[in-house]
Design an enzyme around this catalytic site. Structure first.
Site, PDB file in Angstrom:
ATOM      1  N   ARG A 194     -22.059  31.205  80.763  1.00  0.00           N
ATOM      2  CA  ARG A 194     -21.350  31.564  82.001  1.00  0.00           C
ATOM      3  C   ARG A 194     -21.784  30.593  83.084  1.00  0.00           C
ATOM      4  O   ARG A 194     -22.936  30.621  83.529  1.00  0.00           O
ATOM      5  CB  ARG A 194     -21.694  33.020  82.364  1.00  0.00           C
ATOM      6  CG  ARG A 194     -21.575  33.345  83.833  1.00  0.00           C
ATOM      7  CD  ARG A 194     -21.537  34.822  84.098  1.00  0.00           C
ATOM      8  NE  ARG A 194     -22.794  35.529  83.882  1.00  0.00           N
ATOM      9  CZ  ARG A 194     -23.867  35.457  84.676  1.00  0.00           C
ATOM     10  NH1 ARG A 194     -23.880  34.646  85.709  1.00  0.00           N
ATOM     11  NH2 ARG A 194     -24.951  36.166  84.422  1.00  0.00           N
TER      12      ARG A 194
ATOM     13  N   TYR B 176     -32.136  33.853  89.372  1.00  0.00           N
ATOM     14  CA  TYR B 176     -32.695  34.014  88.030  1.00  0.00           C
ATOM     15  C   TYR B 176     -32.508  32.828  87.078  1.00  0.00           C
ATOM     16  O   TYR B 176     -32.983  32.870  85.965  1.00  0.00           O
ATOM     17  CB  TYR B 176     -32.158  35.302  87.383  1.00  0.00           C
ATOM     18  CG  TYR B 176     -30.630  35.444  87.357  1.00  0.00           C
ATOM     19  CD1 TYR B 176     -29.885  34.831  86.356  1.00  0.00           C
ATOM     20  CD2 TYR B 176     -29.959  36.188  88.313  1.00  0.00           C
ATOM     21  CE1 TYR B 176     -28.505  34.965  86.321  1.00  0.00           C
ATOM     22  CE2 TYR B 176     -28.578  36.327  88.288  1.00  0.00           C
ATOM     23  CZ  TYR B 176     -27.857  35.716  87.289  1.00  0.00           C
ATOM     24  OH  TYR B 176     -26.496  35.843  87.257  1.00  0.00           O
TER      25      TYR B 176
ATOM     26  N   HIS C 160     -22.324  36.139  87.770  1.00  0.00           N
ATOM     27  CA  HIS C 160     -21.837  37.267  86.959  1.00  0.00           C
ATOM     28  C   HIS C 160     -20.523  37.794  87.543  1.00  0.00           C
ATOM     29  O   HIS C 160     -19.532  37.952  86.850  1.00  0.00           O
ATOM     30  CB  HIS C 160     -22.885  38.376  86.919  1.00  0.00           C
ATOM     31  CG  HIS C 160     -22.378  39.665  86.369  1.00  0.00           C
ATOM     32  ND1 HIS C 160     -21.987  39.806  85.060  1.00  0.00           N
ATOM     33  CD2 HIS C 160     -22.157  40.860  86.960  1.00  0.00           C
ATOM     34  CE1 HIS C 160     -21.547  41.046  84.872  1.00  0.00           C
ATOM     35  NE2 HIS C 160     -21.641  41.700  86.012  1.00  0.00           N
TER      36      HIS C 160
HETATM   37  C1  TPP Z   1     -22.961  51.213  80.602  1.00  0.00           C
HETATM   38  C2  TPP Z   1     -23.112  50.167  81.649  1.00  0.00           C
HETATM   39  N1  TPP Z   1     -24.341  49.853  82.098  1.00  0.00           N
HETATM   40  C3  TPP Z   1     -24.506  48.929  83.056  1.00  0.00           C
HETATM   41  C4  TPP Z   1     -23.426  48.281  83.587  1.00  0.00           C
HETATM   42  C5  TPP Z   1     -23.621  47.264  84.696  1.00  0.00           C
HETATM   43  N2  TPP Z   1     -23.330  45.918  84.204  1.00  0.00           N
HETATM   44  C6  TPP Z   1     -22.112  45.367  84.367  1.00  0.00           C
HETATM   45  S1  TPP Z   1     -21.984  43.906  83.607  1.00  0.00           S
HETATM   46  C7  TPP Z   1     -23.568  43.950  83.062  1.00  0.00           C
HETATM   47  C8  TPP Z   1     -24.087  42.832  82.216  1.00  0.00           C
HETATM   48  C9  TPP Z   1     -23.268  42.645  80.985  1.00  0.00           C
HETATM   49  O1  TPP Z   1     -23.731  41.585  80.243  1.00  0.00           O
HETATM   50  P1  TPP Z   1     -23.045  41.137  78.900  1.00  0.00           P
HETATM   51  O2  TPP Z   1     -22.795  42.307  78.028  1.00  0.00           O
HETATM   52  O3  TPP Z   1     -23.863  40.040  78.335  1.00  0.00           O
HETATM   53  O4  TPP Z   1     -21.615  40.601  79.355  1.00  0.00           O
HETATM   54  P2  TPP Z   1     -21.258  39.393  80.349  1.00  0.00           P
HETATM   55  O5  TPP Z   1     -21.086  39.989  81.711  1.00  0.00           O
HETATM   56  O6  TPP Z   1     -22.344  38.406  80.300  1.00  0.00           O
HETATM   57  O7  TPP Z   1     -19.958  38.850  79.849  1.00  0.00           O
HETATM   58  C10 TPP Z   1     -24.190  45.124  83.496  1.00  0.00           C
HETATM   59  C11 TPP Z   1     -25.593  45.475  83.253  1.00  0.00           C
HETATM   60  C12 TPP Z   1     -22.147  48.630  83.089  1.00  0.00           C
HETATM   61  N3  TPP Z   1     -21.022  48.047  83.554  1.00  0.00           N
HETATM   62  N4  TPP Z   1     -22.015  49.556  82.125  1.00  0.00           N
END
Ligand code: TPP
Lengths: 389, 336
Positions: free
Chosen positions: A266, A279, A270
């Site tokens: 990415r 970070y 985020h």
């Molecule tokens: C159940 C849940 N816990 C926490 C979150 C908050 N949150 C949103 S995105 C994220 C990180 C997701 O990372 P990843 O699965 O690697 O996907 P990426 O965003 O990197 O595509 C978090 C912790 C959420 N949306 N849903």
């Protein structure tokens, strides 16, 4: 040792050790297993994959700009992940069903989602912008990992009906820690469900490095669940296309699920609310910039004698048009009517919600009846005090 | 006294708890290096290290479930759930495990786990980021449920929650994170108002208005607006939703004879429903009118551009006040 001590684990951030067909500098590596699956991708088709990636990159940049200008409440940028999304998206058949999370704008592009349908959620006017059955793509998922189970159930249903359509679930590296994803892998394996688990390992779950989610390559988990796992260069559109086609073919033949780990990055925050400088380092960004998914396709095309200046001009003009359409679409997104908050809570008439609807409409009517100098408040209860009193 | 935002007050309270007891550990997604998405844990990992302030894998069931094991081992885990709407993957561990272990073990096992939840709407967020899930937990025996509304309380209550031998759902009004207030950082817990006791934040004689968390400030504003209209409102910040400090509410209702309850959560089966029923049982002969609830609608939290039509605001609260006063109001002429 606590998990955080593993942040620096080299194993998980090392980008090599995956299947790659086109190197970052555009050399084509032959591969006996993958090559037959992309034999149809001639220079014209490769140019079209480049076109897709360039347009979605531009759409993404425009949407990010729109958020910065206050036109969108939030935007999760996909920049860097174009090859993972376009390579897999272009492998799908129209009757395959996509279950994605919130960052898969390129899949929406592949499925013909209109700009206004794409933006309305992020503008905050609707909870979902498009009809899933019009585009073969579920409403995007924010609860991390939930969609993996939905894809599995959909695939089970398709198989039980005797169809050879497949489902594909998109999720991130962080999502592999959630129970839902692990439970989906169990169900899919147990029922030989025709589903593809497409993990975009973009190395970061907000601020958490992939090393915190897993001590080994994510694709290796598949083995323990009883399905093939394949780790491909997620910035290599041809490798992703081939891997997804192989997985879909397996699914269609009734051989069950496949787990694909697309190793990518990415490049942006985020979401537009995130500050990645807290970070991660610029060095890391530079390292990944050198593995850009678009420039390697251009390099390969150029080496094959294609007039890339012409291609870039042509695609650039198309991308400009797509960006302009996106911006123009904003004007077509209307402010929702207040009483629509009560719509679609239930599919059937519901006395409780009807009563609340009635009460709230009476409440709003008080503002409509308010004296003229106060009627400015009527448009927005909540902004002032005592408007109708 | 220092002036701190609610978020910084929580940060100071957490730091103090980490300092005071080395069995206190913080766990959650993005709480370490990033300091949490709301920066409530900012700087704590750098100060106390990665064994006290732990970035966890992305799994709410994992976070709550391992906290159970840590509590068995004598730790006092303080968990952060990133947003209200993400607590549900951990729901089973909270209501089936955390809540019941003391009872099931006949008092042998303690679960001094604090579960911090930024909650509520009003910040224009995406779906699942603005919910008010407190009633699910208030409905569950074995859990304490509290909500802070200002920096001073936040600083004290978070420490009380951590010190409690019972599991505490600690709700933080996210749209008030940046509101500033005076905090006495020298205050000792022994002298502090107990976590379970409500606070009367404005005195009045005509109507008792009860709320908690994000709407406390709105309720105070409503009291000021009503005063201009000659109506005297007493505002109570409930602070604890389970158990509820009925003594404070009862005493007020006996004087005013009228009760309005407001919260962002939906009405059906909510904290306000429980309060209305209990106060009616306890104070029936003192009531001049049936208690009124002013709440969010019973709908999924709407898209950001519509949230102002969902959240109780000053006008809707005053309309509810008119209802208990039997003054002209939005439901005049409507049969119950
Ligand atoms: C159940 C849940 N816990 C926490 C979150 C908050 N949150 C949103 S995105 C994220 C990180 C997701 O990372 P990843 O699965 O690697 O996907 P990426 O965003 O990197 O595509 C978090 C912790 C959420 N949306 N849903």
């Amino acid at each position: 040792m606590t998990p955080s001590d593993r942040d620096a684990t080299g194993l998980l951030t090392k980008p090599d050790d995956f299947l790659q067909l086109v190197s970052p500098t555009g050399e084509r590596h032959a591969n006996a297993e993958f090559d037959p699956w992309i034999a149809d991708i001639d220079l014209g088709a490769l140019g079209r994959l480049y076109r897709d990636m360039a347009i979605v990159r531009r759409i993404d940049a425009e949407a990010t700009a729109l958020q910065r200008q206050g036109e969108l409440g939030l935007w999760p940028p996909l920049a860097g992940q174009e090859a993972a999304q376009i390579g897999s998206g272009r492998a799908l058949r129209d009757d395959d069903f996509i279950f994605s999370s919130y960052r898969e704008h390129a899949l929406a592009w592949c499925r013909g989602v209109e700009p206004a349908e794409l933006l309305s959620v992020w503008r905050g006017t609707t909870a979902s912008g498009w009809n899933p059955f019009e585009h073969g793509m579920a409403v995007p998922q924010i609860i991390i990992g939930a969609q993996a189970l939905h894809a599995t159930g959909y695939a089970m249903g398709a198989a039980w009906e005797g169809s050879d359509a497949a489902a594909i679930a998109y999720f991130g590296d962080g999502a592999t820690s959630e129970g839902d994803v692990n439970e989906a892998l169990v169900f899919a394996a147990s029922f030989d469900a025709p589903v593809v688990f497409f993990c975009q390992n973009n190395h970061w779950a907000i601020s958490e490095p992939v090393g915190l989610q897993s001590k080994q390559h994510l694709a290796r988990r598949a083995d323990g669940f009883g399905m093939p796992g394949v780790r491909v260069d997620g910035n290599d559109v041809l490798a992703v296309l081939a891997a997804t086609r192989i997985a879909l073919d397996r699914a269609r033949r009734g051989d069950g699920p496949t787990f694909i780990e697309a190793v990518t990055y990415r490049m942006g925050p985020h979401t537009t609310a995130d500050d990645p400088k807290r970070y991660r380092t610029d060095d890391e960004l530079d390292e990944w910039r050198a593995r850009d998914p678009l420039s390697r396709v251009l390099a390969l095309l150029e080496a094959s004698g294609v007039d890339i200046a012409g291609l870039e001009r042509e695609v650039g003009a198309e991308a400009d048009r797509a960006a302009a359409e996106l911006r123009a679409a904003l004007t077509t997104i209307t402010e929702p009517e207040p009483m629509t908050v009560f719509d679609h809570v239930y599919a059937e008439p519901n006395s409780h919600i009807e009563r609340q609807r009635d009460h709230y409409s009476r409440y709003l009517a008080m503002f409509a009846d308010a004296p003229a100098e106060r009627s400015a408040d009527a448009a927005a209860p909540g902004t002032t005090g005592g408007g109708a009193r | 006294m220092t002036t701190l935002t609610l978020a910084k007050a929580l940060n100071a309270g957490l730091r103090r708890a980490l300092d005071d007891d080395d069995k206190v550990v913080l766990m959650g997604e993005d709480i370490g290096t990033l300091g949490g998405v709301f920066r409530v844990t900012d700087g704590l990992k750098a100060e106390f290290g990665a064994k006290r302030v732990v970035d966890t894998p992305l799994s709410e069931a994992g976070i709550v479930g391992t906290a159970v094991g840590l509590a068995y081992r004598g730790f006092r885990p303080v968990i952060e759930i990133q947003f209200d709407g993400f607590i549900y993957p951990g729901f089973d561990q909270i209501v089936a495990q955390v809540a019941k272990l003391h009872y099931r073990s006949r008092g042998n096992v303690r679960m001094p786990i604090t579960i911090r939840v930024p909650f509520g709407g009003g910040i224009g967020a995406a779906e699942h980021h603005s919910e008010s899930p407190e009633a699910y937990f208030a409905h569950t025996a074995g859990l304490r449920v509290v909500a802070c509304s200002n920096p001073a309380d936040a600083y004290v209550m978070i420490r009380q929650a951590i010190a409690s031998d019972d599991p505490v759902l600690f709700f933080e009004p996210k749209r008030r994170y940046h509101v500033k207030g005076e905090v006495d950082e020298t205050a000792s817990l022994a002298d502090a108002r107990p976590m379970g006791v409500a606070t009367t934040v404005a005195t009045g004689s005509d109507v008792t208005l009860v709320t908690y968390g994000p709407l406390v400030q709105t309720a105070r504003d409503a009291a000021v607006a009503a005063a201009e209209d000659g109506v005297s409102i007493e505002v109570i910040d409930l602070r604890s939703l389970a158990p509820v400090d009925y003594a404070t509410v009862e005493a007020s209702v006996r004087r005013t004879g009228r009760l309005v309850i407001t919260h962002e959560a939906g009405q059906q089966g909510g904290v306000g429903a429980e309060l209305a029923a209990s106060i009616t049982e306890r104070c029936f002969e003192f009531l001049e009118a049936a208690p009124v609830r002013v709440t969010g609608h019973d709908i999924p939290y709407p898209p950001a551009k519509l949230e102002r039509h969902h959240l109780p605001d000053l006008d809707r609260i005053l309309d509810g006040v008119d209802r208990v006063l039997r003054r002209p109001n939005s439901l005049s002429g409507v049969e119950a």
